[in-house]
Design an enzyme around this catalytic site. Structure first.
Site, PDB file in Angstrom:
ATOM      1  N   ASP A 112       0.798  -1.121  -0.083  1.00 32.02           N
ATOM      2  CA  ASP A 112      -0.014   0.023  -0.193  1.00 32.02           C
ATOM      3  C   ASP A 112       0.767   1.322  -0.031  1.00 32.02           C
ATOM      4  O   ASP A 112       1.803   1.444   0.644  1.00 32.02           O
ATOM      5  CB  ASP A 112      -0.793   0.264   1.249  1.00 32.02           C
ATOM      6  CG  ASP A 112      -2.079   1.061   1.037  1.00 32.02           C
ATOM      7  OD1 ASP A 112      -2.682   0.926  -0.152  1.00 32.02           O
ATOM      8  OD2 ASP A 112      -2.455   1.610   1.908  1.00 32.02           O
ATOM      9  N   SER A 113       0.616   2.108  -0.913  1.00 35.81           N
ATOM     10  CA  SER A 113       1.383   3.241  -0.983  1.00 35.81           C
ATOM     11  C   SER A 113       0.862   4.638  -1.310  1.00 35.81           C
ATOM     12  O   SER A 113      -0.576   4.619  -1.559  1.00 35.81           O
ATOM     13  CB  SER A 113       2.425   2.921  -2.121  1.00 35.81           C
ATOM     14  OG  SER A 113       1.932   2.755  -3.342  1.00 35.81           O
ATOM     15  N   PHE A 143       2.860   7.655 -13.364  1.00 38.03           N
ATOM     16  CA  PHE A 143       1.365   7.746 -13.173  1.00 38.03           C
ATOM     17  C   PHE A 143       1.218   8.393 -12.061  1.00 38.03           C
ATOM     18  O   PHE A 143       2.050   8.615 -10.944  1.00 38.03           O
ATOM     19  CB  PHE A 143       0.649   6.359 -13.238  1.00 38.03           C
ATOM     20  CG  PHE A 143       1.264   5.373 -12.291  1.00 38.03           C
ATOM     21  CD1 PHE A 143       0.748   5.246 -11.025  1.00 38.03           C
ATOM     22  CD2 PHE A 143       2.370   4.670 -12.423  1.00 38.03           C
ATOM     23  CE1 PHE A 143       1.287   4.552 -10.080  1.00 38.03           C
ATOM     24  CE2 PHE A 143       3.141   3.845 -11.571  1.00 38.03           C
ATOM     25  CZ  PHE A 143       2.335   3.558 -10.281  1.00 38.03           C
TER      26      PHE A 143
END
Length: 203
Positions: free
Chosen positions: A70-71, A153
């Site tokens: 998770d970032s 992105f």
């Protein structure tokens, strides 16, 4: 051939892990290979909680070792926002353009030296009936005042790296893969990689 499961449907993330496990002759599979699992709702309030939720859920279903990450982006002037809500900062649609637009709007009038930020990544390695392990990585930067670059992105076009004089979206992909928050978390994971590999191969 042994197989490690990465709890993501993101092909880019999968490729990063494939490079690591290839030297151990271990194949990488992702959630795209297990459509029956479906999307796992991220209800945690920390990166570690969300990573563990994904890793432990999939590990329980498949009864094998699973890695999840998770970032997100942490902006000091916004008291840590967008944080765990980075992907859905402007809503639930995971719209990069709208997320960036909201970030710029919320930082209007903030001086350049106050726009410090960091990308954070937490990896969780879950094995059924064992304690979940965590590995973290970060990269420091500053939020630019306008979008620059077409690589990458998410918030990459706004994440300025002072040491390079470029945003994350302007540096070559190869360099990003060396210095990114995920790359730094993976470097921490590599220290315990032999142990992780043993869990996978004994299945």
């Amino acid at each position: 051939m042994s197989k490690i499961i990465i709890a993501t449907a993101n092909k880019g993330k999968a490729k990063e892990f494939e490079k690591i496990f290839a030297k151990f002759n271990i194949e990488v599979a992702t959630l795209a290979d297990f459509p029956e699992i479906g999307e796992i709702e991220e209800t945690g309030t920390t990166f570690a909680e969300n990573a563990a939720l994904k890793a432990e859920t999939v590990a329980s279903v498949l009864n094998q070792t699973v890695i999840a990450d998770d970032s997100g982006l942490i902006v000091d002037a916004l008291d840590g926002a967008p944080g765990v809500y980075s992907a859905r900062y402007a809503g639930v649609a995971h719209d990069d353009a709208k997320n960036n637009e909201k970030l710029l709007k919320n930082l209007e009038g903030v001086e350049p030296d106050k726009r410090t930020a960091r990308f954070h990544c937490t990896l969780a390695v879950a094995t059924p009936s064992e304690k979940t392990s965590f590995y973290t990585g970060e990269v420091e930067g500053v939020i630019a005042e306008q979008l620059c670059g077409t690589n990458g992105f998410g918030y990459d076009p706004l994440f300025f790296l002072p040491e390079f004089g470029l945003t994350m979206a302007e540096i070559p992909a190869e360099k990003k893969n060396e210095i990114s928050h995920r790359a730094n978390a993976i470097k921490q994971l590599e220290k315990d990689l032999v142990e992780v590999v043993e869990k996978v191969t004994k299945k």
